[in-house]
Motif scaffolding. Structure first.
Motif, PDB file in Angstrom:
ATOM      1  N   GLU A 153       1.087  -1.002  -0.316  1.00  0.00           N
ATOM      2  CA  GLU A 153       0.228   0.217  -0.054  1.00  0.00           C
ATOM      3  C   GLU A 153       0.955   1.238  -0.116  1.00  0.00           C
ATOM      4  O   GLU A 153       0.383   2.492   0.213  1.00  0.00           O
ATOM      5  N   ILE A 154       2.459   1.246  -0.063  1.00  0.00           N
ATOM      6  CA  ILE A 154       3.063   2.445  -0.299  1.00  0.00           C
ATOM      7  C   ILE A 154       3.278   2.676  -1.084  1.00  0.00           C
ATOM      8  O   ILE A 154       4.585   1.564  -1.626  1.00  0.00           O
ATOM      9  N   ALA A 155       3.333   3.807  -1.942  1.00  0.00           N
ATOM     10  CA  ALA A 155       3.592   4.327  -3.287  1.00  0.00           C
ATOM     11  C   ALA A 155       5.168   5.090  -3.057  1.00  0.00           C
ATOM     12  O   ALA A 155       5.263   5.599  -1.960  1.00  0.00           O
ATOM     13  N   VAL A 156       6.116   4.976  -3.311  1.00  0.00           N
ATOM     14  CA  VAL A 156       6.866   5.769  -4.105  1.00  0.00           C
ATOM     15  C   VAL A 156       6.995   6.307  -4.762  1.00  0.00           C
ATOM     16  O   VAL A 156       7.415   6.138  -6.133  1.00  0.00           O
ATOM     17  N   LEU A 157       7.271   7.774  -4.874  1.00  0.00           N
ATOM     18  CA  LEU A 157       7.291   8.884  -6.335  1.00  0.00           C
ATOM     19  C   LEU A 157       8.637   9.594  -5.420  1.00  0.00           C
ATOM     20  O   LEU A 157       9.835  10.095  -4.492  1.00  0.00           O
ATOM     21  N   SER A 158       9.780  10.178  -6.606  1.00  0.00           N
ATOM     22  CA  SER A 158      11.193  10.373  -6.510  1.00  0.00           C
ATOM     23  C   SER A 158      11.123  11.865  -7.309  1.00  0.00           C
ATOM     24  O   SER A 158      10.427  12.140  -8.066  1.00  0.00           O
ATOM     25  N   PHE A 159      11.824  12.990  -6.671  1.00  0.00           N
ATOM     26  CA  PHE A 159      11.945  14.613  -7.352  1.00  0.00           C
ATOM     27  C   PHE A 159      13.732  14.657  -7.101  1.00  0.00           C
ATOM     28  O   PHE A 159      14.129  14.620  -6.213  1.00  0.00           O
ATOM     29  N   SER A 160      14.321  15.795  -7.626  1.00  0.00           N
ATOM     30  CA  SER A 160      15.186  15.988  -7.878  1.00  0.00           C
ATOM     31  C   SER A 160      15.497  16.416  -6.610  1.00  0.00           C
ATOM     32  O   SER A 160      14.832  17.006  -6.221  1.00  0.00           O
ATOM     33  N   GLY A 161      16.411  16.209  -6.102  1.00  0.00           N
ATOM     34  CA  GLY A 161      17.334  16.912  -4.744  1.00  0.00           C
ATOM     35  C   GLY A 161      18.061  17.580  -5.632  1.00  0.00           C
ATOM     36  O   GLY A 161      17.951  18.223  -6.129  1.00  0.00           O
ATOM     37  N   PRO A 162      18.447  17.963  -4.398  1.00  0.00           N
ATOM     38  CA  PRO A 162      19.948  19.952  -4.338  1.00  0.00           C
ATOM     39  C   PRO A 162      21.235  19.044  -5.654  1.00  0.00           C
ATOM     40  O   PRO A 162      20.969  19.554  -5.539  1.00  0.00           O
TER      41      PRO A 162
END
Length: 139
Positions: free
Chosen positions: A38-47
């Motif tokens: 039930e856990i979705a993993v989303l990602s976005f650009s870091g520093p």
């Protein structure tokens, strides 16, 4: 026959890739990476360009038509002041983490959202506005 089979595999591969949800945000591209139950993993650009921040959103995994407000946590592969390390379902471990709350615009996918991110001490809230690429006008 072999040529038709190869073209069919290429077509299937392209359509599967096209179904991966993506958003554009004030933090760069947001990608739906995976589901762990039930856990979705989303990602976005870091520093740093090669580092991606991962958000672990409870209740969002495989949920495509009952989207509302979800909470979870984020982990970044960098160093910070958090007193302990946090590990995500995908194995990412770091002492740079915090909480996240995501509010979707619509109940069904794809939908844009707002994410509110806090650091490990519950301070320093930042807002991310993520617009689904279906809603972004082509250049």
């Amino acid at each position: 026959m072999r040529r038709m089979l190869i073209l069919g595999v290429i077509s299937l591969s392209t359509s599967v890739q096209a179904e991966v949800p993506r958003w554009q945000s004030n933090y760069g591209d947001v990608i739906y990476e995976a589901d762990f139950g039930e856990i979705a993993v989303l990602s976005f650009s870091g520093p740093h360009p090669s580092h991606r921040v991962h958000m672990y959103i409870e209740g969002l995994g495989s949920n495509h038509d009952k989207r509302d407000v979800f909470s979870g946590y984020w982990i970044a592969p960098a160093q910070s002041d958090c007193p302990t390390k946090m590990s995500g379902e995908d194995g990412l471990t770091s002492n740079t983490w915090g909480s996240v709350e995501i509010t979707f615009d619509n109940a069904s996918s794809p939908s844009s959202f707002i994410a509110r991110l806090e650091n490990c001490f519950g301070k320093g809230m930042e807002a991310m506005r993520a617009i689904t690429q279906h809603d972004v006008a082509a250049p």
